[in-house]
Motif scaffolding. Structure first.
Motif, PDB file in Angstrom:
ATOM      1  N   ASP A 101       0.828  -1.199   0.000  1.00  0.00           N
ATOM      2  CA  ASP A 101       0.000   0.000   0.000  1.00  0.00           C
ATOM      3  C   ASP A 101       0.866   1.254   0.000  1.00  0.00           C
ATOM      4  OD1 ASP A 101      -2.438  -1.444   0.186  1.00  0.00           O
ATOM      5  OD2 ASP A 101      -2.191  -1.625   2.352  1.00  0.00           O
ATOM      6  N   VAL A 158      -6.089  -3.526   0.184  1.00  0.00           N
ATOM      7  CA  VAL A 158      -6.320  -4.799  -0.501  1.00  0.00           C
ATOM      8  C   VAL A 158      -6.913  -5.876   0.410  1.00  0.00           C
ATOM      9  CG1 VAL A 158      -4.492  -4.369  -2.179  1.00  0.00           C
ATOM     10  CG2 VAL A 158      -3.948  -5.614  -0.081  1.00  0.00           C
ATOM     11  N   THR A 173      -8.811  -7.876  -2.179  1.00  0.00           N
ATOM     12  CA  THR A 173      -9.239  -7.163  -3.384  1.00  0.00           C
ATOM     13  C   THR A 173      -8.144  -7.073  -4.440  1.00  0.00           C
ATOM     14  OG1 THR A 173      -8.594  -4.991  -2.543  1.00  0.00           O
ATOM     15  CG2 THR A 173     -10.809  -5.764  -1.998  1.00  0.00           C
ATOM     16  N   GLY A 174      -6.889  -7.288  -4.042  1.00  0.00           N
ATOM     17  CA  GLY A 174      -5.786  -7.239  -4.994  1.00  0.00           C
ATOM     18  C   GLY A 174      -5.678  -5.899  -5.693  1.00  0.00           C
ATOM     19  N   PHE A 230      -8.048  -2.847  -5.351  1.00  0.00           N
ATOM     20  CA  PHE A 230      -7.964  -1.984  -4.167  1.00  0.00           C
ATOM     21  C   PHE A 230      -9.362  -1.729  -3.598  1.00  0.00           C
ATOM     22  CE2 PHE A 230      -4.213  -0.904  -6.781  1.00  0.00           C
ATOM     23  CZ  PHE A 230      -3.218  -1.251  -5.870  1.00  0.00           C
TER      24      PHE A 230
END
Length: 308
Positions: A43, A75, A101-102, A105
């Motif tokens: 992040d 994520v 969420t990969g 995001f």
């Protein structure tokens, strides 16, 4: 709804609490009321666009050249399903779930919509929202690279950076697969890594791996801070070196989250949380993570009664 938004790349100060439109689930989506998310090193790299030099142009192509294409980071999330699309069959309103969420995001918000067959799973009854949110990034990354190293029972595994988000998961998962595990960390975290099941621990501030003479079937650099050549000196013949840096992004499957759920339920996988911050303290959390000394994960509690 409230969300943490960034409209330009830069230091932690670019993160702002704002009012944004609440999403509505599509036919095959669930709407999750988020109770917890996390801050990890990825992040921070995306927010500051400060990855390794060779990756900076590709990062801009993916994330946006002048400004972020997706202004809400995050994520990992855990929360409660508030609504479901008309075609959803796997989940019901009121169920507690955690999700990854990969590159989509979007976890730094009060709500998020995810496809029902995406990367989400039910939260075990013995796990808190913060713990559930903290397991998916480290756990799935550790699974990917341990498998890449051909993890098997009775193999000797060395985890460099055993006290981080990926490292703490890797130690526990390698033990689950039946390996003999040696964890490498600083003096302050030796007892923690032992408590996670490591058979041996090495204090990198006091011992040089290259001079120990012990060889391993898998050497896993879980933080990307150890040189490849030095790691390879500890490899047994036909051993595998794997690293979170320079070997691609971990591929995540729903089956991986289901395995993590099962192991948490059994008590075989314990998410480690270093610090907890409120939603309003997101910038402080990013500053702490950027120092590079966190143990396990940094959790963010998402309340739903704040005022702008």
């Amino acid at each position: 709804m409230k969300a943490i938004v960034y409209t330009k790349y830069g230091p932690a100060d670019v993160l702002e609490l704002r009012e944004v439109e609440k999403p509505a689930p599509k036919e095959n989506e669930v709407l999750i009321k988020i109770h917890a998310t996390t801050v990890n090193s990825g992040d921070c790299r995306v927010r500051g666009l400060n990855g390794p030099f060779l990756y900076r142009i590709p990062m801009r192509i993916m994330m946006g050249f002048r400004k972020p294409r997706k202004p809400i980071l995050g994520v990992e999330l855990a929360g409660e399903i508030e609504a479901v699309g008309k075609n959803v069959t796997r989940y019901k309103v009121g169920e507690k779930v955690f999700a990854f969420t990969g590159m989509r995001f979007g976890a730094y918000a009060e709500y998020s919509c995810l496809c029902e067959d995406g990367l989400l799973a039910l939260i075990p009854g013995n796990v808190t929202y913060e713990e559930a949110a903290a397991v998916s990034f480290g756990g799935t990354t550790a699974l990917h690279f341990l498998r890449k190293g051909n993890i098997q029972s009775a193999r000797k595994v060395l985890v460099y950076g055993a006290s981080g988000a990926v490292g703490t998961a890797a130690v526990q998962l390698a033990k689950y697969f039946g390996a003999e595990v040696t964890g490498v960390c600083s003096t302050a975290n030796l007892e923690l890594v032992k408590s996670l099941g490591a058979d041996k621990v090495i204090d990198y501030t006091k011992e040089d791996l290259a001079k120990r003479g012990e060889l391993y079937d898998i050497v896993f650099d879980a933080v990307g801070k150890r040189s490849r050549s030095k790691c390879k000196q500890a490899l047994a013949p036909n051993g595998q070196y794997v690293s979170v840096v320079g070997q691609g992004i971990a591929k995540v499957r729903t089956e991986d989250l289901l395995l993590l759920k099962e192991l948490m339920e059994k008590g075989a996988l314990k998410p480690i949380i270093d610090r907890r911050y409120s939603f309003e303290q997101m910038s402080d959390a990013h500053r702490y993570v950027e120092k590079g000394h966190k143990t396990g994960c940094v959790a963010i509690t998402v309340g739903h009664d704040r005022k702008l």
